[in-house]
Design an enzyme around this catalytic site. Structure first.
Site, PDB file in Angstrom:
ATOM      1  CE  LYS A   1      -1.987  -1.220   3.880  1.00  0.00           C
ATOM      2  NZ  LYS A   1      -1.364  -2.530   4.154  1.00  0.00           N
TER       3      LYS A   1
ATOM      4  NE  ARG B   1      -4.344  -1.836  10.033  1.00  0.00           N
ATOM      5  CZ  ARG B   1      -3.412  -1.049   9.537  1.00  0.00           C
ATOM      6  NH1 ARG B   1      -3.620   0.224   9.351  1.00  0.00           N
ATOM      7  NH2 ARG B   1      -2.243  -1.561   9.196  1.00  0.00           N
TER       8      ARG B   1
ATOM      9  NE  ARG C   1       7.698  -2.580   5.993  1.00  0.00           N
ATOM     10  CZ  ARG C   1       6.379  -2.606   6.154  1.00  0.00           C
ATOM     11  NH1 ARG C   1       5.612  -1.986   5.304  1.00  0.00           N
ATOM     12  NH2 ARG C   1       5.849  -3.267   7.146  1.00  0.00           N
TER      13      ARG C   1
ATOM     14  NE  ARG D   1       6.401  -0.693   9.688  1.00  0.00           N
ATOM     15  CZ  ARG D   1       5.243  -0.650   9.043  1.00  0.00           C
ATOM     16  NH1 ARG D   1       5.140   0.053   7.934  1.00  0.00           N
ATOM     17  NH2 ARG D   1       4.195  -1.291   9.495  1.00  0.00           N
TER      18      ARG D   1
ATOM     19  NE  ARG E   1       2.176  -5.226  10.882  1.00  0.00           N
ATOM     20  CZ  ARG E   1       3.201  -4.992  10.075  1.00  0.00           C
ATOM     21  NH1 ARG E   1       4.405  -5.494  10.367  1.00  0.00           N
ATOM     22  NH2 ARG E   1       3.050  -4.272   8.993  1.00  0.00           N
TER      23      ARG E   1
HETATM   24  P1  AP5 Z   1       4.826  -1.610   1.782  1.00  0.00           P
HETATM   25  O1  AP5 Z   1       4.474  -0.720   0.635  1.00  0.00           O
HETATM   26  O2  AP5 Z   1       5.600  -1.033   2.915  1.00  0.00           O
HETATM   27  O3  AP5 Z   1       3.520  -2.388   2.308  1.00  0.00           O
HETATM   28  P2  AP5 Z   1       2.261  -1.855   3.119  1.00  0.00           P
HETATM   29  O4  AP5 Z   1       1.064  -2.521   2.544  1.00  0.00           O
HETATM   30  O5  AP5 Z   1       2.255  -0.364   3.191  1.00  0.00           O
HETATM   31  O6  AP5 Z   1       2.590  -2.527   4.511  1.00  0.00           O
HETATM   32  P3  AP5 Z   1       2.491  -1.991   5.989  1.00  0.00           P
HETATM   33  O7  AP5 Z   1       3.200  -3.019   6.831  1.00  0.00           O
HETATM   34  O8  AP5 Z   1       2.991  -0.574   6.112  1.00  0.00           O
HETATM   35  O9  AP5 Z   1       0.995  -2.023   6.232  1.00  0.00           O
HETATM   36  P4  AP5 Z   1       0.324  -2.104   7.567  1.00  0.00           P
HETATM   37  O10 AP5 Z   1      -1.064  -1.847   7.138  1.00  0.00           O
HETATM   38  O11 AP5 Z   1       0.560  -3.316   8.367  1.00  0.00           O
HETATM   39  O12 AP5 Z   1       1.087  -0.980   8.429  1.00  0.00           O
HETATM   40  P5  AP5 Z   1       0.694   0.467   8.897  1.00  0.00           P
HETATM   41  O13 AP5 Z   1       1.916   1.282   8.872  1.00  0.00           O
HETATM   42  O14 AP5 Z   1      -0.530   0.965   8.229  1.00  0.00           O
HETATM   43  O15 AP5 Z   1       5.608  -2.865   1.153  1.00  0.00           O
HETATM   44  C1  AP5 Z   1       6.149  -3.863   1.998  1.00  0.00           C
HETATM   45  C2  AP5 Z   1       7.530  -4.295   1.428  1.00  0.00           C
HETATM   46  O16 AP5 Z   1       7.318  -4.957   0.159  1.00  0.00           O
HETATM   47  C3  AP5 Z   1       8.480  -3.124   1.128  1.00  0.00           C
HETATM   48  O17 AP5 Z   1       9.787  -3.529   1.433  1.00  0.00           O
HETATM   49  C4  AP5 Z   1       8.327  -2.882  -0.379  1.00  0.00           C
HETATM   50  O18 AP5 Z   1       9.524  -2.364  -0.959  1.00  0.00           O
HETATM   51  C5  AP5 Z   1       8.015  -4.293  -0.896  1.00  0.00           C
HETATM   52  N1  AP5 Z   1       7.128  -4.277  -2.048  1.00  0.00           N
HETATM   53  C6  AP5 Z   1       6.012  -3.500  -2.214  1.00  0.00           C
HETATM   54  N2  AP5 Z   1       5.418  -3.787  -3.387  1.00  0.00           N
HETATM   55  C7  AP5 Z   1       6.164  -4.790  -3.956  1.00  0.00           C
HETATM   56  C8  AP5 Z   1       6.049  -5.516  -5.175  1.00  0.00           C
HETATM   57  N3  AP5 Z   1       5.056  -5.289  -6.039  1.00  0.00           N
HETATM   58  N4  AP5 Z   1       6.963  -6.502  -5.428  1.00  0.00           N
HETATM   59  C9  AP5 Z   1       7.981  -6.748  -4.559  1.00  0.00           C
HETATM   60  N5  AP5 Z   1       8.147  -6.063  -3.385  1.00  0.00           N
HETATM   61  C10 AP5 Z   1       7.244  -5.105  -3.101  1.00  0.00           C
HETATM   62  O19 AP5 Z   1       0.248   0.184  10.415  1.00  0.00           O
HETATM   63  C11 AP5 Z   1       1.180  -0.230  11.400  1.00  0.00           C
HETATM   64  C12 AP5 Z   1       0.461  -0.432  12.726  1.00  0.00           C
HETATM   65  O20 AP5 Z   1      -0.112   0.818  13.175  1.00  0.00           O
HETATM   66  C13 AP5 Z   1      -0.717  -1.415  12.715  1.00  0.00           C
HETATM   67  O21 AP5 Z   1      -0.286  -2.745  12.877  1.00  0.00           O
HETATM   68  C14 AP5 Z   1      -1.535  -0.901  13.905  1.00  0.00           C
HETATM   69  O22 AP5 Z   1      -0.970  -1.299  15.126  1.00  0.00           O
HETATM   70  C15 AP5 Z   1      -1.377   0.592  13.797  1.00  0.00           C
HETATM   71  N6  AP5 Z   1      -2.435   1.220  12.968  1.00  0.00           N
HETATM   72  C16 AP5 Z   1      -2.236   1.983  11.858  1.00  0.00           C
HETATM   73  N7  AP5 Z   1      -3.406   2.395  11.357  1.00  0.00           N
HETATM   74  C17 AP5 Z   1      -4.375   1.883  12.150  1.00  0.00           C
HETATM   75  C18 AP5 Z   1      -5.783   1.937  12.124  1.00  0.00           C
HETATM   76  N8  AP5 Z   1      -6.444   2.619  11.171  1.00  0.00           N
HETATM   77  N9  AP5 Z   1      -6.481   1.276  13.090  1.00  0.00           N
HETATM   78  C19 AP5 Z   1      -5.843   0.587  14.051  1.00  0.00           C
HETATM   79  N10 AP5 Z   1      -4.500   0.484  14.135  1.00  0.00           N
HETATM   80  C20 AP5 Z   1      -3.767   1.137  13.193  1.00  0.00           C
END
Ligand code: AP5
Length: 254
Positions: free
Chosen positions: A45, A124, A163, A196, A207
């Site tokens: 994402k 989410r 990542r 991270r 997660r």
């Molecule tokens: P990346 O683009 O970083 O993936 P992502 O989908 O953004 O993954 P996240 O881990 O950031 O999502 P998340 O939803 O768990 O975390 P968030 O920060 O929102 O890509 C991942 C890796 O793959 C990278 O190394 C990239 O280079 C590689 N890649 C990407 N595309 C590729 C491709 N096509 N081919 C090969 N490689 C590729 O949330 C973190 C925490 O915050 C949550 O766990 C929760 O505790 C809290 N939180 C945040 N928002 C909320 C909410 N709304 N409600 C409750 N808790 C929340």
């Protein structure tokens, strides 16, 4: 610094809190896009958000980034709600809906950004989606689409474990599929690349569980409003991005 009431496209205002204002000129995009990016941890994402930002001029707003920015503050300066949020995040649990919704409400002006927005990691849960709908109504704006990225679990683990993120500008890399030119150094700003805390194995499992419990009702929410677009996240970031552009009806540059 922009004048009060005029909000341009600068993600720092979202990351630094409600007291901060945007500082850059409006992006000047022809069409304003307001998108929600959905999908499991590690699906890409944030990576697609970066590509979409460059293409559309919309502002990338990630609730996860806000919590990670808060984590780097001194804990005695964080509110009790933020301390709870940080503990949940580090352990891989979802932050309580009320805490997340209050945070977004505090920064609701970012949703009126003149360049549009890409919401990454929010909503989410279906409850958060309902709250977002109300917040958007209060700001007089509507969503164009909810993009849902799909990928098998094993590939998600590989993406998460490799990542690396820039500690300064938050750009996202992967040690194998999207490596920086110099190991450990951000191509864009020269900041240090870090792993991270919630990309540890135990936190990844939690997660995934949290994701599986909440995603179906969220997808139903957007399907009922005819906003849901399902996109395969298999293949390279550029291949996925081409699918995104096709889904949104954007021009494909050769
Ligand atoms: P990346 O683009 O970083 O993936 P992502 O989908 O953004 O993954 P996240 O881990 O950031 O999502 P998340 O939803 O768990 O975390 P968030 O920060 O929102 O890509 C991942 C890796 O793959 C990278 O190394 C990239 O280079 C590689 N890649 C990407 N595309 C590729 C491709 N096509 N081919 C090969 N490689 C590729 O949330 C973190 C925490 O915050 C949550 O766990 C929760 O505790 C809290 N939180 C945040 N928002 C909320 C909410 N709304 N409600 C409750 N808790 C929340």
């Amino acid at each position: 610094m922009s004048t009060p009431g005029s909000y341009s496209n600068d993600r720092a205002a979202w990351l630094k809190g409600p007291g901060h204002r945007c500082s850059e000129a409006p992006a000047g995009a022809k069409r304003v896009w307001r998108l929600v990016l959905l999908g499991p941890p590690g699906v890409g994402k944030g990576t697609q958000a970066q590509l979409l930002c460059d293409e559309l001029g919309a502002c990338h707003l990630s609730t996860g980034d806000v919590f990670r920015a808060a984590r780097s503050m001194e804990m005695d300066k964080a509110s009790p709600a933020m301390v709870t949020a940080i503990e949940c995040m580090v352990g891989g649990k979802l932050v309580p809906d009320l805490t997340v919704v209050n945070l977004v409400k505090e920064r609701a002006k970012c949703l009126r950004c003149v360049g549009g927005f890409l919401l990454d990691g929010f909503p989410r849960t279906a409850a958060q989606a309902g709250s977002l709908e109300e917040i958007l109504q209060s700001q007089g704006v509507t969503l164009n689409a909810a993009l849902y990225f799909e990928l098998p679990l094993e590939q998600l683990r590989t993406r998460l474990s490799g990542r690396r993120t820039c500690g300064r500008c938050k750009a996202v890399y992967h040690v194998a599929s999207r490596a920086s030119a110099v190991a450990g150094v951000c191509d864009t700003c020269g900041g240090d690349l870090v792993q991270r805390e919630d990309d540890r194995e135990e936190a990844i499992e939690k997660r995934m569980v949290a994701y599986n419990l909440t995603m179906e009702p969220l997808l139903t929410f957007y399907a009922e409003r005819k906003l849901l677009m399902r996109i395969s996240a298999a293949g390279s970031p550029d291949q996925v991005f081409t699918r995104v552009k096709v889904a949104l009806g954007l021009p494909i540059h050769e």
